[in-house]
Design an enzyme around this catalytic site. Structure first.
Site, mmCIF file in Angstrom:
data_model
loop_
_atom_site.group_PDB
_atom_site.id
_atom_site.type_symbol
_atom_site.label_atom_id
_atom_site.label_comp_id
_atom_site.label_asym_id
_atom_site.label_seq_id
_atom_site.Cartn_x
_atom_site.Cartn_y
_atom_site.Cartn_z
ATOM 1 N N TYR A 1 26.092 19.451 7.226
ATOM 2 C CA TYR A 1 25.372 18.164 7.187
ATOM 3 C C TYR A 1 25.458 17.478 8.555
ATOM 4 O O TYR A 1 24.445 17.036 9.106
ATOM 5 C CB TYR A 1 25.995 17.288 6.098
ATOM 6 C CG TYR A 1 25.459 15.873 6.014
ATOM 7 C CD1 TYR A 1 24.184 15.621 5.540
ATOM 8 C CD2 TYR A 1 26.253 14.783 6.382
ATOM 9 C CE1 TYR A 1 23.698 14.316 5.446
ATOM 10 C CE2 TYR A 1 25.783 13.482 6.288
ATOM 11 C CZ TYR A 1 24.506 13.251 5.822
ATOM 12 O OH TYR A 1 24.033 11.967 5.734
ATOM 13 N N LYS B 1 22.437 16.311 11.214
ATOM 14 C CA LYS B 1 22.273 14.960 11.739
ATOM 15 C C LYS B 1 22.518 14.935 13.251
ATOM 16 O O LYS B 1 21.898 14.151 13.973
ATOM 17 C CB LYS B 1 23.233 13.999 11.033
ATOM 18 C CG LYS B 1 22.942 13.805 9.535
ATOM 19 C CD LYS B 1 21.575 13.214 9.294
ATOM 20 C CE LYS B 1 21.410 12.695 7.861
ATOM 21 N NZ LYS B 1 20.068 12.144 7.607
ATOM 22 N N SER C 1 20.390 8.730 10.484
ATOM 23 C CA SER C 1 21.401 9.751 10.721
ATOM 24 C C SER C 1 22.587 9.469 9.819
ATOM 25 O O SER C 1 22.411 9.068 8.660
ATOM 26 C CB SER C 1 21.801 9.736 12.193
ATOM 27 O OG SER C 1 22.725 10.759 12.461
HETATM 28 N N1 LIG Z 1 24.269 6.722 1.165
HETATM 29 C C1 LIG Z 1 25.099 7.100 2.108
HETATM 30 O O1 LIG Z 1 26.315 7.016 1.968
HETATM 31 C C2 LIG Z 1 24.560 7.674 3.382
HETATM 32 C C3 LIG Z 1 25.449 7.786 4.451
HETATM 33 C C4 LIG Z 1 24.988 8.289 5.645
HETATM 34 C C5 LIG Z 1 23.664 8.672 5.762
HETATM 35 N N2 LIG Z 1 22.817 8.557 4.699
HETATM 36 C C6 LIG Z 1 21.435 8.999 4.892
HETATM 37 O O2 LIG Z 1 20.537 8.058 4.364
HETATM 38 C C7 LIG Z 1 19.324 8.709 4.024
HETATM 39 C C8 LIG Z 1 18.867 8.232 2.663
HETATM 40 O O3 LIG Z 1 19.813 8.587 1.700
HETATM 41 P P1 LIG Z 1 20.198 7.663 0.478
HETATM 42 O O4 LIG Z 1 21.569 7.212 0.689
HETATM 43 O O5 LIG Z 1 19.145 6.672 0.226
HETATM 44 O O6 LIG Z 1 20.278 8.778 -0.672
HETATM 45 P P2 LIG Z 1 19.391 9.080 -1.980
HETATM 46 O O7 LIG Z 1 19.405 7.883 -2.860
HETATM 47 O O8 LIG Z 1 19.946 10.375 -2.474
HETATM 48 O O9 LIG Z 1 17.931 9.314 -1.411
HETATM 49 C C9 LIG Z 1 17.632 10.469 -0.659
HETATM 50 C C10 LIG Z 1 16.146 10.642 -0.573
HETATM 51 O O10 LIG Z 1 15.863 11.840 0.190
HETATM 52 C C11 LIG Z 1 14.938 12.613 -0.548
HETATM 53 N N3 LIG Z 1 15.030 14.052 -0.262
HETATM 54 C C12 LIG Z 1 16.084 14.870 -0.367
HETATM 55 N N4 LIG Z 1 15.743 16.125 -0.043
HETATM 56 C C13 LIG Z 1 14.430 16.095 0.282
HETATM 57 C C14 LIG Z 1 13.472 17.052 0.700
HETATM 58 N N5 LIG Z 1 13.767 18.343 0.846
HETATM 59 N N6 LIG Z 1 12.198 16.632 0.940
HETATM 60 C C15 LIG Z 1 11.857 15.351 0.792
HETATM 61 N N7 LIG Z 1 12.710 14.404 0.396
HETATM 62 C C16 LIG Z 1 13.975 14.772 0.133
HETATM 63 C C17 LIG Z 1 15.238 12.319 -1.991
HETATM 64 O O11 LIG Z 1 14.100 12.643 -2.749
HETATM 65 P P3 LIG Z 1 14.188 13.275 -4.228
HETATM 66 O O12 LIG Z 1 14.230 12.109 -5.158
HETATM 67 O O13 LIG Z 1 12.929 14.044 -4.309
HETATM 68 O O14 LIG Z 1 15.426 14.108 -4.290
HETATM 69 C C18 LIG Z 1 15.499 10.823 -1.921
HETATM 70 O O15 LIG Z 1 14.298 10.091 -1.918
HETATM 71 C C19 LIG Z 1 19.599 10.209 4.116
HETATM 72 O O16 LIG Z 1 19.026 10.715 5.313
HETATM 73 C C20 LIG Z 1 21.105 10.283 4.173
HETATM 74 O O17 LIG Z 1 21.537 11.430 4.872
HETATM 75 C C21 LIG Z 1 23.245 8.067 3.513
#
Ligand SMILES: NC(=O)c1ccc[n+]([C@@H]2O[C@H](COP(=O)([O-])OP(=O)(O)OC[C@H]3O[C@@H](n4cnc5c(N)ncnc54)[C@H](OP(=O)(O)O)[C@@H]3O)[C@@H](O)[C@H]2O)c1
Ligand SMILES: *[C@@H]1O[C@H](CO)[C@@H](O)[C@H](O)[C@H]1NC(C)=O
Ligand SMILES: *[C@@H]1O[C@H](CO)[C@@H](O)[C@H](O)[C@H]1NC(C)=O
Length: 282
Positions: A147, A151, A133
């Site tokens: 967003y 979540k 989340s």
């Molecule tokens: N980093 C932060 O600050 C943060 C904070 C709070 C929550 N989160 C959560 O952590 C999780 C992972 O994010 P991350 O930080 O690792 O970001 P990230 O590096 O941007 O990775 C996001 C991943 O989600 C995939 N994705 C996006 N849209 C998609 C779709 N329609 N179908 C399938 N895959 C999809 C992307 O795949 P593609 O390569 O194909 O785009 C990528 O593998 C997310 O749920 C995000 O909301 C992150």
């Protein structure tokens, strides 16, 4: 027991990729999903070289299609609903298509993945479902409304689900990351519609600038974040003590502080209205 099987969505990048590689290194079996193997060839190569498998899955696919792909994976012990993205914009500004896409990716997709994996977990009387989340749910700031809603839906569902599947020895964990230095803020979709006039110099404008400029400067180290997630899921290491004990895993100083502040605010609101709340029973 043979080594556990992880299914991790969003394996092309960030948390998803790091977690795939960590679990493989520990000798576990891993199936990661990416949207497009060609586009994410580098990640696919890393996962396969470490002994893992990769399938193509877009979280916006139909329930039927998701169901078929997940069933084909077979046994899943740890399901990590990680794929997600961030629509950055004022609530007033979101188009119908953007709002749908955000909810589809961050809520309906994870729901359909989970529904497909659950029968096997219940039958085997073991399984852990992790929904990634965001602190944005409990502490939604300006420009993260849609967003946060996606979540929030995920979290409310997870909480209910946790109680439903506990009798089957299946556990649910909601991960609450703060800002982590992944590709997340580079991947956000700028809203298609312009910001309506009148929002200049309001919190919307300021937060938009903050998020747009924060890529690469986030306080959270995703390698450490993934270590804690791995530990809370497997019961090993520093966060291992939390396995099965907490519904929410809070990672990052910023997330922790915002959780505390939000909670204090809520308790303050409750205290202020005790007489009012207790005045409406028969
Ligand atoms: N980093 C932060 O600050 C943060 C904070 C709070 C929550 N989160 C959560 O952590 C999780 C992972 O994010 P991350 O930080 O690792 O970001 P990230 O590096 O941007 O990775 C996001 C991943 O989600 C995939 N994705 C996006 N849209 C998609 C779709 N329609 N179908 C399938 N895959 C999809 C992307 O795949 P593609 O390569 O194909 O785009 C990528 O593998 C997310 O749920 C995000 O909301 C992150
Ligand atoms: C997958 O990615 C490749 C390379 O970026 C691109 O050429 C191709 O059109 C993509 N496939 C789909 C189905 O989007
Ligand atoms: C419950 O699941 C855990 C692992 O998640 C497993 O170690 C344990 O044996 C299971 N208990 C039962 C009663 O099946």
């Amino acid at each position: 027991m043979s080594s556990p099987v992880w299914f991790i969505t969003g394996a092309s990048n960030g948390f998803g990729l790091i977690l795939c590689l960590k679990a493989l290194k520990a000798g576990h079996r891993v199936v990661g999903s990416v949207r497009n193997k060609t586009k994410s060839a580098d990640a696919v190569k890393q996962i396969e070289a470490a002994g893992g498998q990769v399938i193509e899955l877009d979280m916006t696919e139909s329930k039927e299609s998701i169901d078929k792909k997940i069933k084909a994976v077979g046994q899943i012990d740890y399901l990590i609903n990680n794929a997600g993205f961030f629509i950055l914009g004022a609530v007033e500004q979101a188009t119908e298509q953007e709002a749908h896409q955000q909810l589809q990716t961050n809520f309906f997709g994870p729901l359909f993945v989970l529904q497909a994996a659950l029968p096997g977990m219940r039958a085997r009387r073991t399984g852990t479902i992790v929904n990634v989340s965001s602190i944005a749910c409990k502490d939604p700031q300006p420009v993260s409304g849609i967003y946060a809603a996606s979540k929030g839906a995920l979290e409310a569902m997870s909480e209910s689900l946790a109680a439903e599947v506990a009798p089957f020895n299946v556990s649910v964990l909601i991960v609450e990351p703060g800002a982590f230095r992944t590709n997340f803020l580079a991947a956000f979709s700028p809203p298609r519609a312009p910001l309506p006039a009148g929002y200049e110099d309001t919190a919307v404008d300021k937060m938009r600038a903050h998020y747009s400029g924060n890529h690469g400067k986030q306080i959270g180290d995703p390698v450490k974040g993934v270590d804690r997630i791995y530990e809370a899921v497997t019961g090993e290491g520093m966060a291992g003590k939390l396995k099965g004990k907490v519904l929410r895993l809070v990672i990052g100083t910023d997330s922790w502080n915002r959780m505390r502040r939000n909670n204090d605010r809520f308790l303050g609101d409750l205290a202020m209205q005790e007489d009012v709340a207790l005045s409406t029973d028969f």
